[in-house]
Scaffold this motif. Structure first.
Motif, PDB file in Angstrom:
ATOM      1  N   ARG A   1      39.611  54.349  37.614  1.00  0.00           N
ATOM      2  CA  ARG A   1      40.278  53.205  38.258  1.00  0.00           C
ATOM      3  C   ARG A   1      41.347  52.641  37.327  1.00  0.00           C
ATOM      4  O   ARG A   1      42.466  52.353  37.735  1.00  0.00           O
ATOM      5  CB  ARG A   1      39.253  52.107  38.574  1.00  0.00           C
TER       6      ARG A   1
ATOM      7  N   LYS B   1      30.653  48.752  47.564  1.00  0.00           N
ATOM      8  CA  LYS B   1      31.829  49.455  48.075  1.00  0.00           C
ATOM      9  C   LYS B   1      31.439  50.602  48.993  1.00  0.00           C
ATOM     10  O   LYS B   1      30.514  51.351  48.710  1.00  0.00           O
ATOM     11  CB  LYS B   1      32.648  50.019  46.915  1.00  0.00           C
TER      12      LYS B   1
ATOM     13  N   ALA C   1      31.723  29.462  36.818  1.00  0.00           N
ATOM     14  CA  ALA C   1      33.095  29.494  37.328  1.00  0.00           C
ATOM     15  C   ALA C   1      33.191  30.530  38.426  1.00  0.00           C
ATOM     16  O   ALA C   1      32.560  31.577  38.346  1.00  0.00           O
ATOM     17  CB  ALA C   1      34.073  29.836  36.208  1.00  0.00           C
ATOM     18  N   ASN C   2      33.945  30.217  39.460  1.00  0.00           N
ATOM     19  CA  ASN C   2      34.176  31.170  40.541  1.00  0.00           C
ATOM     20  C   ASN C   2      32.895  31.719  41.141  1.00  0.00           C
ATOM     21  O   ASN C   2      32.831  32.881  41.525  1.00  0.00           O
ATOM     22  CB  ASN C   2      34.993  32.366  40.034  1.00  0.00           C
TER      23      ASN C   2
ATOM     24  N   LEU D   1      41.896  54.574  42.972  1.00  0.00           N
ATOM     25  CA  LEU D   1      41.919  53.112  42.873  1.00  0.00           C
ATOM     26  C   LEU D   1      40.564  52.536  43.217  1.00  0.00           C
ATOM     27  O   LEU D   1      40.233  51.424  42.827  1.00  0.00           O
ATOM     28  CB  LEU D   1      42.971  52.539  43.833  1.00  0.00           C
ATOM     29  N   LYS D   2      39.798  53.293  43.985  1.00  0.00           N
ATOM     30  CA  LYS D   2      38.478  52.805  44.398  1.00  0.00           C
ATOM     31  C   LYS D   2      37.370  53.725  43.898  1.00  0.00           C
ATOM     32  O   LYS D   2      36.293  53.769  44.486  1.00  0.00           O
ATOM     33  CB  LYS D   2      38.419  52.699  45.931  1.00  0.00           C
ATOM     34  N   ASN D   3      37.636  54.454  42.865  1.00  0.00           N
ATOM     35  CA  ASN D   3      36.608  55.341  42.344  1.00  0.00           C
ATOM     36  C   ASN D   3      35.486  54.560  41.670  1.00  0.00           C
ATOM     37  O   ASN D   3      35.676  53.427  41.247  1.00  0.00           O
ATOM     38  CB  ASN D   3      37.240  56.317  41.342  1.00  0.00           C
ATOM     39  N   ASP D   4      34.326  55.186  41.574  1.00  0.00           N
ATOM     40  CA  ASP D   4      33.202  54.513  40.916  1.00  0.00           C
ATOM     41  C   ASP D   4      33.371  54.479  39.410  1.00  0.00           C
ATOM     42  O   ASP D   4      32.823  53.616  38.736  1.00  0.00           O
ATOM     43  CB  ASP D   4      31.885  55.233  41.250  1.00  0.00           C
ATOM     44  N   ASP D   5      34.117  55.438  38.899  1.00  0.00           N
ATOM     45  CA  ASP D   5      34.290  55.525  37.452  1.00  0.00           C
ATOM     46  C   ASP D   5      35.400  54.580  37.008  1.00  0.00           C
ATOM     47  O   ASP D   5      36.549  54.688  37.435  1.00  0.00           O
ATOM     48  CB  ASP D   5      34.650  56.981  37.088  1.00  0.00           C
TER      49      ASP D   5
ATOM     50  N   LYS E   1      28.681  41.037  43.707  1.00  0.00           N
ATOM     51  CA  LYS E   1      29.702  42.091  43.774  1.00  0.00           C
ATOM     52  C   LYS E   1      29.634  42.747  45.136  1.00  0.00           C
ATOM     53  O   LYS E   1      28.554  42.951  45.672  1.00  0.00           O
ATOM     54  CB  LYS E   1      29.427  43.138  42.691  1.00  0.00           C
TER      55      LYS E   1
ATOM     56  N   VAL F   1      40.145  34.004  37.812  1.00  0.00           N
ATOM     57  CA  VAL F   1      38.933  34.701  37.357  1.00  0.00           C
ATOM     58  C   VAL F   1      38.381  34.043  36.101  1.00  0.00           C
ATOM     59  O   VAL F   1      39.047  33.231  35.459  1.00  0.00           O
ATOM     60  CB  VAL F   1      39.180  36.210  37.105  1.00  0.00           C
ATOM     61  N   GLU F   2      37.161  34.433  35.747  1.00  0.00           N
ATOM     62  CA  GLU F   2      36.468  33.727  34.668  1.00  0.00           C
ATOM     63  C   GLU F   2      36.892  34.219  33.300  1.00  0.00           C
ATOM     64  O   GLU F   2      36.780  33.502  32.318  1.00  0.00           O
ATOM     65  CB  GLU F   2      34.948  33.906  34.773  1.00  0.00           C
ATOM     66  N   GLU F   3      37.353  35.461  33.224  1.00  0.00           N
ATOM     67  CA  GLU F   3      37.653  36.020  31.914  1.00  0.00           C
ATOM     68  C   GLU F   3      39.005  35.502  31.425  1.00  0.00           C
ATOM     69  O   GLU F   3      40.035  35.691  32.066  1.00  0.00           O
ATOM     70  CB  GLU F   3      37.657  37.550  32.007  1.00  0.00           C
TER      71      GLU F   3
ATOM     72  N   VAL G   1      33.947  53.297  50.547  1.00  0.00           N
ATOM     73  CA  VAL G   1      35.367  53.604  50.635  1.00  0.00           C
ATOM     74  C   VAL G   1      35.592  54.669  51.699  1.00  0.00           C
ATOM     75  O   VAL G   1      34.850  55.645  51.777  1.00  0.00           O
ATOM     76  CB  VAL G   1      35.886  54.096  49.274  1.00  0.00           C
TER      77      VAL G   1
ATOM     78  N   ASN H   1      39.748  41.850  43.849  1.00  0.00           N
ATOM     79  CA  ASN H   1      39.600  40.867  42.778  1.00  0.00           C
ATOM     80  C   ASN H   1      38.197  40.800  42.179  1.00  0.00           C
ATOM     81  O   ASN H   1      37.928  39.977  41.330  1.00  0.00           O
ATOM     82  CB  ASN H   1      40.017  39.485  43.266  1.00  0.00           C
ATOM     83  N   ASP H   2      37.293  41.618  42.663  1.00  0.00           N
ATOM     84  CA  ASP H   2      35.971  41.553  42.023  1.00  0.00           C
ATOM     85  C   ASP H   2      35.712  42.798  41.178  1.00  0.00           C
ATOM     86  O   ASP H   2      34.579  43.146  40.880  1.00  0.00           O
ATOM     87  CB  ASP H   2      34.858  41.321  43.047  1.00  0.00           C
ATOM     88  N   ASP H   3      36.799  43.434  40.782  1.00  0.00           N
ATOM     89  CA  ASP H   3      36.657  44.609  39.922  1.00  0.00           C
ATOM     90  C   ASP H   3      36.296  44.182  38.496  1.00  0.00           C
ATOM     91  O   ASP H   3      36.252  42.996  38.187  1.00  0.00           O
ATOM     92  CB  ASP H   3      37.980  45.393  39.917  1.00  0.00           C
ATOM     93  N   ASP H   4      36.045  45.169  37.661  1.00  0.00           N
ATOM     94  CA  ASP H   4      35.717  44.858  36.269  1.00  0.00           C
ATOM     95  C   ASP H   4      36.912  44.221  35.571  1.00  0.00           C
ATOM     96  O   ASP H   4      38.056  44.468  35.927  1.00  0.00           O
ATOM     97  CB  ASP H   4      35.333  46.149  35.526  1.00  0.00           C
ATOM     98  N   ASP H   5      36.609  43.444  34.547  1.00  0.00           N
ATOM     99  CA  ASP H   5      37.660  42.689  33.881  1.00  0.00           C
ATOM    100  C   ASP H   5      38.739  43.582  33.282  1.00  0.00           C
ATOM    101  O   ASP H   5      39.909  43.228  33.290  1.00  0.00           O
ATOM    102  CB  ASP H   5      37.054  41.815  32.782  1.00  0.00           C
ATOM    103  N   GLU H   6      38.341  44.746  32.788  1.00  0.00           N
ATOM    104  CA  GLU H   6      39.326  45.644  32.183  1.00  0.00           C
ATOM    105  C   GLU H   6      40.365  46.063  33.222  1.00  0.00           C
ATOM    106  O   GLU H   6      41.562  46.134  32.935  1.00  0.00           O
ATOM    107  CB  GLU H   6      38.642  46.907  31.631  1.00  0.00           C
TER     108      GLU H   6
ATOM    109  N   ARG I   1      26.003  41.270  34.125  1.00  0.00           N
ATOM    110  CA  ARG I   1      26.706  42.075  33.112  1.00  0.00           C
ATOM    111  C   ARG I   1      26.688  41.341  31.792  1.00  0.00           C
ATOM    112  O   ARG I   1      26.959  40.132  31.740  1.00  0.00           O
ATOM    113  CB  ARG I   1      28.164  42.305  33.519  1.00  0.00           C
TER     114      ARG I   1
END
Lengths: 510, 587
Positions: free
Chosen positions: B26, A153, A128-129, B18-22, A150, B97-99, A155, B57-62, A219
């Motif tokens: 975020r 980044k 998907a996607n 908002l764009k931090n690696d951690d 992915k 998204v897939e989730e 920034v 939109n490609d950030d982690d699902d959380e 992942r």
């Protein structure tokens, strides 16, 4: 379910003529004399449903993904891809895409058991996607992986001048992450006391992501663990897109892909007293289109078809397929070689292919009196069963596969050989190929071999005994029991085969 | 780069993160998106923050999940309802998204925003979004689209309405079972917004297609739709269209479908009215109660009371009761257990005569069931039968079952029955209790399992509350105090625990005269564990007893314990002494 008529209509197109197999590619080819590392040996191969991707798993717990390169230009509408029908003229070519460590060696402290990292099976899930999804399993634990591109980044335009604020280092991201935690709490307090001007603060700016390079990331999304007391031998996705099964020696469990903390036991063949155990599950697979149907094979050479609609615990099968050996030909090895190592449904859902030690059998699920066809894989080994038993080779688990059109079947053998048989009506196609850059090398010899070796049967036995298991047959051809081709997969839409010879992946087309 | 105003610093950090690696940072920033939006102001939120989020939109699902949630309540920060449509693009992306949980949340937020949007904005922005998703390349978008139709449809002009209905019907025939499942489970909501003329034509056609889907998982969800659609239709239409489907479903090949029917059937009875219920649904339900598959019988048995409430008592006695009788000796313990948990509710429905004649034997056989869960389920609902058949009849058969459970091999079973004792006591009354159960309650105080002893102590306290201090003085206190000399220190500790629980319930005079001396005596125990528990109990008594008692009895005892060789005893004694001082100071 396709009826016979449809099959007959396809048959003339390419069914009766034996295929001319050509070498296409090899990945991880061994140079002469190179020692094979145990961890590099391939233990699972699987094409995805579109045939655009191929995954291999190895004994080191790694999963390697390959992607098809020759159709890139006409990856058109996603809906077309989902339907999986598009014309292609060239033969499939693949390239390395990515790899990841799926499983690590573990130790079960409660049972004092080492759990190998070896990948037993890989199954692709619905993509998907643009992200790929697959399930991989070792002996105990199934994992659900998502592989996705992915953005890398970079920034810039941060509010905080990191050099000034932090006093060291120009790398913004990492600095802030380590030292700014205290401000989160502050942020929480001040926001309430703050009165925000209606226009907002003009000095604040949003970070800007500049780089648009992408990077493939795997992942692990879910881990389905602690549901199997015995070793998992198969996993299989349901056509409903939401469930899958995992099978071990005695049980089959049903999972929902989204729920990793519970599964339902649907088949349990464990006897109340383990001393009464006579039969174990060796392989299980869902029907390709009927979500309620699944088949599993046993060590006694039977295949059971079960209908999950009938009951929650499917201990009674709805159909049983087995072939009784004639009592006259029974021997000490009869039961051992009857054990089925792999079963596969044909794409039409009507046929099941099974592999036991000596043969491939094709079954029609509407006919439980016996197989519709039986193919001898390496009949010339029959006199050697005793040796094969002594060096445990007789327990090797060969996989089998069917072509997408259901007209041919293939399976592996020893000395890196594999065989392709035509199974359409009247076909006599029976090709022997070698997993090397010259697959047809062996063909002339092997086609004539069975009769000759059978002719000098007694000689073979004597020589082998005398020569202390040198593995040389009557023709002087070396049988190498250590180079066995256990794993192979047929491309879902084309005549293309992927075979694992030790650590090398060979691709052929016809 | 100049970060002029110092107070802005935390917000600036928030934005940067908002764009931090951690991922935690975020997540934190996303959760405080409203703060960021207020700091940026409405206009820049619309023009900068929202487009920025759309790209994220490609950030982690959380993080995506948190974002989907935050955006659902973001209307005030973009300038109110007239600007609500700017929130749609980022949510539209999240819908693909897939989730699953992210998509569901995005759909939920879109519905929330859509229900506040002005009608012409819906036509201009929301409906095109639904159409785009429904035509999405990936199944994920189409899955999400199904959940938005009920918001989009009511404000659509006639032409668009026709189009939306036909799009929905296409989604119900999608290649991917996931999409069909989503369409099936949202059908009820969508149908509720459709005009009744179209309901009968288009929606029923869609529904019929779904009921014949070859995927069990889709048909399952269609069953759920039955009840929802049934309520929307006029009874005659319901009888004509829904009833045959549900009767068919009740004989479906797949046990999972029948299971769903068993769960839903009673809801449908209301929709179709009494006569079709008698003619068709009662026989269907009886079939389900006698199904081959235990799971189906479990579901059916669990609904037996709800179903009977809809029927007349005669029908229930004639058709359902015989099945109930069979189920009470079902081969599956889970079926019997499900039945036991609801069967008591049938008593008021059937009335006294039928209950005594028919139901009571079933109760009694379930009360003697070999499987403890079954017996427990019966006992836990005793109050409902009590009203109908009276306590005398009940108590004769009840007691053996309780005694047996009280001595069950599994401590969890014993625990469960202990927890029902106060309820039983209140229902059975003092007399019954004294005779039969009093001894059991004391027996539990000496159980081998700590949890049981602890529960037993608690039980005594609840009994004392129920029957009053005077009763407790006679029936509990003497027996408890007797046990304080038990040779095992763990049992002596249980008594201390019971005393500390009983003391607040009893009058302070009883506490001082009866309980306190025992505690003081226990401070001479040779086991340090007892001694520091004495300190703890004394501490708990301080607020209850009179000041003079504290000074005269408790303090000296604690002082003595404060010089104990054991460090823990000294610690708890000092804790208690401190709390005496504390009470003194505050008074």
């Amino acid at each position: 379910m396709n009826n016979g008529g449809a099959e007959a209509a396809i048959a003339p197109v390419g069914g009766s003529q034996p295929l001319e197999w050509k070498f296409s590619q090899v990945f991880g080819e061994r140079t002469a004399g190179e020692e094979v590392q145990e961890v590099d040996i391939i233990s699972a191969i699987e094409f995805d449903r579109s045939g655009d991707h191929l995954a291999t798993g190895d004994r080191g717990g790694r999963v390697v993904l390959f992607e098809r390169t020759d159709t890139r230009d006409h990856v058109g509408h996603r809906r077309d891809l989902e339907r999986m029908d598009y014309p292609i003229n060239r033969h499939p070519e693949f390239r390395y895409k990515t790899e990841f460590q799926s499983h690590e060696p573990e130790f079960d402290y409660l049972k004092s058991l080492e759990i190998e990292e070896k990948i037993n099976k890989i199954r692709w899930c619905q993509s998907a996607n643009g992200a790929l999804f697959l399930l991989s399993t070792n002996d105990k634990t199934i994992k659900f992986w998502k592989v996705q591109e992915k953005k890398v980044k970079k920034v810039c335009d941060m509010n905080m001048d990191s050099t000034k604020a932090m006093g060291n280092g120009p790398i913004v991201g990492s600095n802030i992450s380590t030292s700014s935690k205290q401000y989160i709490a502050n942020g929480g307090c001040t926001s309430n006391e703050f009165s925000f001007p209606t226009g907002g603060f003009s000095s604040l700016q949003l970070p800007v992501v500049t780089s648009h390079e992408t990077n493939l990331m795997a992942r692990c999304r879910r881990i389905y663990a602690h549901a199997h007391d015995y070793h998992i031998n198969s996993i299989s996705n349901n056509s409903d897109g939401e469930t899958f099964i995992s099978a071990d020696d005695l049980r089959i469990n049903l999972w929902n892909l989204e729920i990793s903390n519970q599964s339902f036991n649907i088949v349990d063949v464990k006897p109340a007293n383990m001393e009464d155990l006579t039969e174990v599950i060796t392989s299980a697979e869902f029907h390709p289109t009927h979500c309620n149907m699944l088949a599993y094979s046993s060590s006694k050479g039977s295949i059971r078809l079960i209908d999950m609609r009938q009951s929650a615990l499917c201990d009674t099968h709805s159909k049983l397929f087995e072939e009784q050996e004639a009592p006259s030909s029974r021997s000490f090895f009869t039961e051992i070689i009857a054990s089925i190592s792999d079963i596969k449904f044909a794409k039409d859902g009507r046929h099941i292919l099974s592999r036991d030690y000596m043969t491939l059998k094709l079954w029609d699920i509407n006919m439980d009196s016996g197989p519709v066809a039986t193919f001898q894989v390496h009949e010339y080994l029959r006199p050697k069963l005793c040796d094969l038993y002594e060096n445990d080779s007789i327990f090797d688990k060969f996989e089998c596969c069917l072509s997408g059109d259901g007209l041919r079947v293939a399976t592996g053998s020893y000395s890196n050989l594999f065989r392709v048989f035509g199974c359409s009506e009247g076909s006599t196609e029976a090709t022997t190929l070698e997993a090397s850059k010259n697959p047809m090398r062996r063909q002339s010899q092997t086609s004539s071999r069975p009769s000759r070796s059978l002719g000098s049967l007694s000689g073979v036995v004597r020589r082998v005994k005398g020569a202390d298991n040198s593995g040389v047959d009557a023709n002087g051809n070396a049988f190498d029991f250590t180079t066995k081709l256990l794993h192979l997969a047929w491309h879902p839409t084309e005549n293309s085969l992927a075979c694992a010879a030790s650590n090398s992946l060979y691709m052929y087309y016809a | 780069m100049s970060m002029a105003e110092e107070p802005l610093y935390p917000i600036a950090v928030l934005i940067d993160e908002l764009k931090n690696d951690d991922i935690q940072l975020r997540l934190n920033s996303i959760r405080r998106l409203s703060t960021i939006a207020r700091a940026l102001g409405e206009e820049r939120t619309r023009k900068e923050l929202i487009p920025f989020l759309s790209e994220n939109n490609d950030d982690d699902d959380e993080v995506l999940l948190a974002m989907a949630e935050e955006l659902g309540v973001f209307i005030p920060y973009v300038g109110g309802v007239e600007h609500a449509h700017v929130l749609l693009p980022p949510l539209e992306t999240l819908c693909t998204v897939e989730e699953t949980c992210v998509r569901d949340k995005a759909v939920e937020s879109l519905c929330r925003i859509g229900s506040q949007m002005r009608e012409n904005d819906l036509v201009e922005w929301f409906i095109p979004l639904v159409k785009r998703l429904a035509a999405g390349e990936w199944f994920t978008a189409r899955v999400s689209a199904c959940g938005l139709f009920h918001i989009a449809y009511p404000s659509a002009p006639e032409m668009l309405k026709t189009e939306l209905r036909s799009i929905y019907s296409q989604l119900c025939q999608d290649d991917m079972p996931m999409v069909r499942r989503s369409a099936a489970s949202n059908l009820g909501k969508f149908a509720a917004t459709v005009e009744s003329a179209h309901l009968k034509a288009d929606i029923m056609q869609i529904f019929e297609d779904l009921t014949q889907d070859d995927q069990d998982s889709v048909r399952l969800l269609a069953v759920e739709g039955c009840a929802a659609l049934g309520k929307l239709l006029e009874p005659p239409d319901c009888v004509a269209h829904i009833l045959p489907v549900i009767v068919n479903f009740s004989q479906d090949k797949s046990w999972r479908v029948r299971y769903m029917v068993a769960n839903q059937l009673y809801e449908l009875c209301e929709a179709v009215g009494p006569e079709p219920t008698r003619m068709d649904l009662v026989p269907a339900y009886v079939r389900l109660l006698r199904d081959n598959e235990a799971e189906v019988r479990i579901a059916a048995a669990g609904k037996v009371t709800k179903f009977c409430r809809i029927l007349s008592p005669e029908l229930a006695i004639q058709h359902i009761l015989p099945c109930v009788k069979e189920l009470s000796s079902d081969s599956s313990q889970h079926v019997r257990s499900a039945l036991a948990s609801v069967i008591m509710g049938m008593a008021p429905v059937l009335g006294k005569d039928a209950t005594i004649e028919q139901l009571l034997p079933i109760f009694l056989s379930l009360l003697k069931d070999e499987f403890p869960d079954v017996r427990l389920n019966i006992i836990s609902k005793l109050d409902q039968v009590n009203q109908v058949i009276g306590i005398d009849l009940l108590s004769q058969s009840l007691l053996p079952a309780i005694v047996e459970l009280a001595e069950d091999r599994h401590w969890r079973v014993r625990l469960a029955i202990i927890e029902y004792i106060p309820l039983l006591a209140s229902q059975l009354g003092v007399g019954f209790f004294d005779d039969k159960l009093g001894a059991l309650c004391m027996q539990w105080m000496q159980d081998k399992v700590y949890s049981i002893r602890d529960a037993a102590a608690n039980n005594l306290k609840r009994l004392a509350e129920e029957f009053g201090p005077e009763w407790a003085m006679q029936h509990i206190i003497p027996q408890v105090l007797e046990m304080v000399n038990n040779s095992h220190y763990l049992y002596r500790m249980t008594i201390l625990r019971a005393i500390s629980l009983l003391a607040p319930v009893m009058e302070s005079e009883i506490t001082c005269s009866k309980l306190l001396p025992v505690v003081i005596n226990a401070s001479k125990d040779r086991v340090p564990n007892i001694k520091f528990n004495v300190a703890k109990v004394l501490q708990s008594l301080i607020p209850i007893v009179d000041q003079s008692v504290v000074e005269k009895t408790i303090r000296p005892c604690l002082v003595e314990l404060g010089e104990d060789p054991d460090v823990d005893v000294r610690y708890f004694a000092n804790q208690a002494l401190q709390s005496i001082d504390h009470v003194m100071m505050s008074s």
